[in-house]
Design a protein around this motif. Structure first.
Motif, PDB file in Angstrom:
ATOM      1  N   LEU A 158       0.839  -1.396   0.324  1.00  6.05           N
ATOM      2  CA  LEU A 158      -0.065   0.163   0.198  1.00  6.05           C
ATOM      3  C   LEU A 158       0.613   1.202   0.035  1.00  6.05           C
ATOM      4  N   ALA A 159       2.157   1.484   0.954  1.00  2.00           N
ATOM      5  CA  ALA A 159       2.879   2.400   0.324  1.00  2.00           C
ATOM      6  C   ALA A 159       3.471   2.407  -0.718  1.00  2.00           C
ATOM      7  N   VAL A 160       4.081   1.417  -1.236  1.00  2.00           N
ATOM      8  CA  VAL A 160       4.368   1.451  -2.735  1.00  2.00           C
ATOM      9  C   VAL A 160       3.032   2.044  -3.701  1.00  2.00           C
ATOM     10  N   GLN A 161       2.284   1.525  -3.622  1.00  2.00           N
ATOM     11  CA  GLN A 161       1.267   2.218  -4.205  1.00  2.00           C
ATOM     12  C   GLN A 161       0.380   3.612  -3.546  1.00  2.00           C
ATOM     13  N   SER A 162       0.930   3.439  -2.740  1.00  2.00           N
ATOM     14  CA  SER A 162      -0.377   5.747  -2.206  1.00  2.00           C
ATOM     15  C   SER A 162       0.473   6.124  -3.158  1.00  2.00           C
ATOM     16  N   PHE A 163       2.468   6.383  -2.295  1.00  2.00           N
ATOM     17  CA  PHE A 163       3.230   6.739  -2.585  1.00  2.00           C
ATOM     18  C   PHE A 163       4.886   6.746  -3.710  1.00  2.00           C
ATOM     19  N   SER A 164       4.467   6.121  -3.802  1.00  2.00           N
ATOM     20  CA  SER A 164       5.335   5.548  -5.707  1.00  2.00           C
ATOM     21  C   SER A 164       4.581   5.510  -6.557  1.00  2.00           C
ATOM     22  N   LEU A 165       3.401   4.690  -6.723  1.00  3.06           N
ATOM     23  CA  LEU A 165       2.747   4.463  -8.186  1.00  3.06           C
ATOM     24  C   LEU A 165       1.748   5.185  -8.272  1.00  3.06           C
ATOM     25  N   ASN A 166       1.155   6.075  -7.093  1.00  2.00           N
ATOM     26  CA  ASN A 166       0.455   7.078  -7.406  1.00  2.00           C
ATOM     27  C   ASN A 166       0.996   8.660  -6.823  1.00  2.00           C
ATOM     28  N   ARG A 167       2.315   8.978  -7.089  1.00  2.00           N
ATOM     29  CA  ARG A 167       2.844   9.810  -7.272  1.00  2.00           C
ATOM     30  C   ARG A 167       2.373  10.749  -7.890  1.00  2.00           C
ATOM     31  N   ILE A 168       2.015  11.963  -7.596  1.00  2.00           N
ATOM     32  CA  ILE A 168       1.655  13.652  -8.513  1.00  2.00           C
ATOM     33  C   ILE A 168       2.604  14.248  -8.811  1.00  2.00           C
ATOM     34  N   ASP A 169       2.353  14.927 -10.404  1.00  2.00           N
ATOM     35  CA  ASP A 169       3.531  16.109  -9.873  1.00  2.00           C
ATOM     36  C   ASP A 169       2.495  17.370 -10.148  1.00  2.00           C
ATOM     37  N   VAL A 170       3.893  17.154  -8.698  1.00  2.00           N
ATOM     38  CA  VAL A 170       3.475  18.519  -8.308  1.00  2.00           C
ATOM     39  C   VAL A 170       4.324  19.932  -8.319  1.00  2.00           C
ATOM     40  N   THR A 171       4.507  20.005  -9.762  1.00  2.00           N
ATOM     41  CA  THR A 171       5.815  20.912 -10.163  1.00  2.00           C
ATOM     42  C   THR A 171       5.140  22.076  -9.976  1.00  2.00           C
ATOM     43  N   ALA A 172       3.895  22.577 -10.564  1.00  2.00           N
ATOM     44  CA  ALA A 172       2.805  23.680 -10.887  1.00  2.00           C
ATOM     45  C   ALA A 172       3.028  24.483  -9.175  1.00  2.00           C
ATOM     46  N   GLY A 173       2.785  23.771  -7.946  1.00  2.00           N
ATOM     47  CA  GLY A 173       2.703  24.016  -6.825  1.00  2.00           C
ATOM     48  C   GLY A 173       4.070  25.104  -5.783  1.00  2.00           C
ATOM     49  N   LEU A 174       5.102  24.507  -7.219  1.00  2.00           N
ATOM     50  CA  LEU A 174       6.194  25.220  -6.518  1.00  2.00           C
ATOM     51  C   LEU A 174       6.363  26.206  -6.535  1.00  2.00           C
ATOM     52  N   VAL A 175       5.548  27.353  -6.822  1.00  2.00           N
ATOM     53  CA  VAL A 175       5.431  28.332  -6.787  1.00  2.00           C
ATOM     54  C   VAL A 175       4.632  29.192  -5.519  1.00  2.00           C
ATOM     55  N   ASP A 176       4.504  28.135  -4.885  1.00  2.00           N
ATOM     56  CA  ASP A 176       3.786  28.914  -3.727  1.00  2.00           C
ATOM     57  C   ASP A 176       4.020  28.462  -2.396  1.00  2.00           C
ATOM     58  N   LEU A 177       5.911  27.411  -2.394  1.00  2.00           N
ATOM     59  CA  LEU A 177       6.827  27.407  -1.079  1.00  2.00           C
ATOM     60  C   LEU A 177       8.244  28.607  -1.705  1.00  2.00           C
ATOM     61  N   ARG A 178       6.971  29.157  -0.501  1.00  2.00           N
ATOM     62  CA  ARG A 178       7.869  30.646   0.373  1.00  2.00           C
ATOM     63  C   ARG A 178       9.135  30.139   0.937  1.00  2.00           C
ATOM     64  N   VAL A 179       8.784  29.124   2.006  1.00  2.00           N
ATOM     65  CA  VAL A 179      10.205  29.086   2.585  1.00  2.00           C
ATOM     66  C   VAL A 179      11.459  29.203   1.880  1.00  2.00           C
ATOM     67  N   PRO A 180      12.398  28.843   2.916  1.00  2.00           N
ATOM     68  CA  PRO A 180      13.985  29.420   2.231  1.00  2.00           C
ATOM     69  C   PRO A 180      14.127  27.382   1.944  1.00  2.00           C
ATOM     70  N   SER A 181      14.314  27.039   0.697  1.00  2.00           N
ATOM     71  CA  SER A 181      14.211  25.364   0.467  1.00  2.00           C
ATOM     72  C   SER A 181      15.608  25.293  -0.010  1.00  2.00           C
ATOM     73  N   LEU A 182      15.726  24.150   0.215  1.00  2.00           N
ATOM     74  CA  LEU A 182      17.264  23.427  -0.899  1.00  2.00           C
ATOM     75  C   LEU A 182      16.366  22.195  -1.277  1.00  2.00           C
ATOM     76  N   PHE A 183      16.553  22.042  -2.633  1.00  2.00           N
ATOM     77  CA  PHE A 183      16.334  20.850  -3.579  1.00  2.00           C
ATOM     78  C   PHE A 183      17.870  20.040  -3.485  1.00  2.00           C
ATOM     79  N   VAL A 184      17.473  18.709  -2.966  1.00  2.00           N
ATOM     80  CA  VAL A 184      19.328  18.457  -3.176  1.00  2.00           C
ATOM     81  C   VAL A 184      19.322  17.798  -3.901  1.00  2.00           C
TER      82      VAL A 184
END
Length: 239
Positions: A158-184
């Motif tokens: 269920l974890a693999v299905q929920s968070f890997s297979l069903n992973r959605i595209d969140v690219t459009a929401g990155l404009v709302d990420l207002r805190v200092p962030s580091l993408f590694v």
């Protein structure tokens, strides 16, 4: 995610109000969390994270460090005012799972449900998480294999299905990420290359990018010292 929120999610949080508080949280349905009983999603995990912080008595924004799925939860929390002070998202692709990888997961998921992380499933998980060099290091391999052995077959599937297979595209929401962030990014994860990470970081108003070499998904196991240096720098800038 169960309604009682006992399977709390992913990363580590850190709060500085005179005293440092570090909390390491297992993902839903994995590690020492209670088993998943139904398909969940990132929004539910983010809601559970809010409950977790309240239950810990945390007041004010926190620094959130998430590896893979933990970073996805961080993306959701970072768009909610006042929850995060900073975000470190490690090896956390912002796009949905691509066709070839999606097909591979679909092929192996019935085996995982029936027999657990054995045979081709074990090989696929290890090759996704670790480089060959990291997998050859017994302490690292033991950590991953012990983690895979903790959840039930049903919960792991269920974890693999929920968070890997069903992973959605969140690219459009990155404009709302207002805190200092580091993408590694790592130099050896095919579904989130340094170029992919750079494109994502360019969309977030306050995000920086770093690439750590000789690692795949589990950067924190393959290159802990390099990752720790980057995290400390983010915390120092946001203190």
């Amino acid at each position: 995610m169960q309604d009682n929120r006992d399977e709390r999610e992913v990363p580590a949080t850190r709060r500085v109000h005179g005293v440092d508080q570090n909390v390491l949280v297992d993902p839903p349905g994995l590690g020492l969390s209670e088993p998943l009983t139904r398909v969940s999603d990132i929004a539910g995990a983010a809601d559970a994270a809010i409950d977790l912080l309240a239950g810990l008595g945390v007041e004010g924004p926190v620094d959130w460090v998430g590896n893979a799925f933990g970073g996805h939860v961080g993306f959701a929390l970072g768009a909610r005012p006042g929850v995060l002070r900073s975000l470190v998202a490690v090896s956390s692709p912002t796009q949905a799972v691509a066709g070839p990888l999606r097909a591979r997961i679909r092929l192996l998921l019935p085996i995982l449900r029936a027999a657990g992380p054995v045979g081709p499933v074990r090989s696929a998980i290890l090759s996704t998480m670790l480089t060959d060099a990291s997998a050859a290091r017994e302490p690292i391999l033991r950590v991953v294999e012990e983690a895979l052995a903790r959840p039930t077959r049903h919960s792991l599937a269920l974890a693999v299905q929920s968070f890997s297979l069903n992973r959605i595209d969140v690219t459009a929401g990155l404009v709302d990420l207002r805190v200092p962030s580091l993408f590694v990014a790592s130099d050896n994860r095919g579904d989130w290359t340094p170029e992919d990470a750079a494109a994502a970081a360019a969309l977030a108003p306050r995000a920086d990018l770093v690439t750590i070499g000789a690692a795949r998904t589990l950067v924190l196991l393959a290159q802990p010292e390099a990752l720790a240096r980057q995290i400390r720098q983010v915390w120092e800038r946001s203190a």
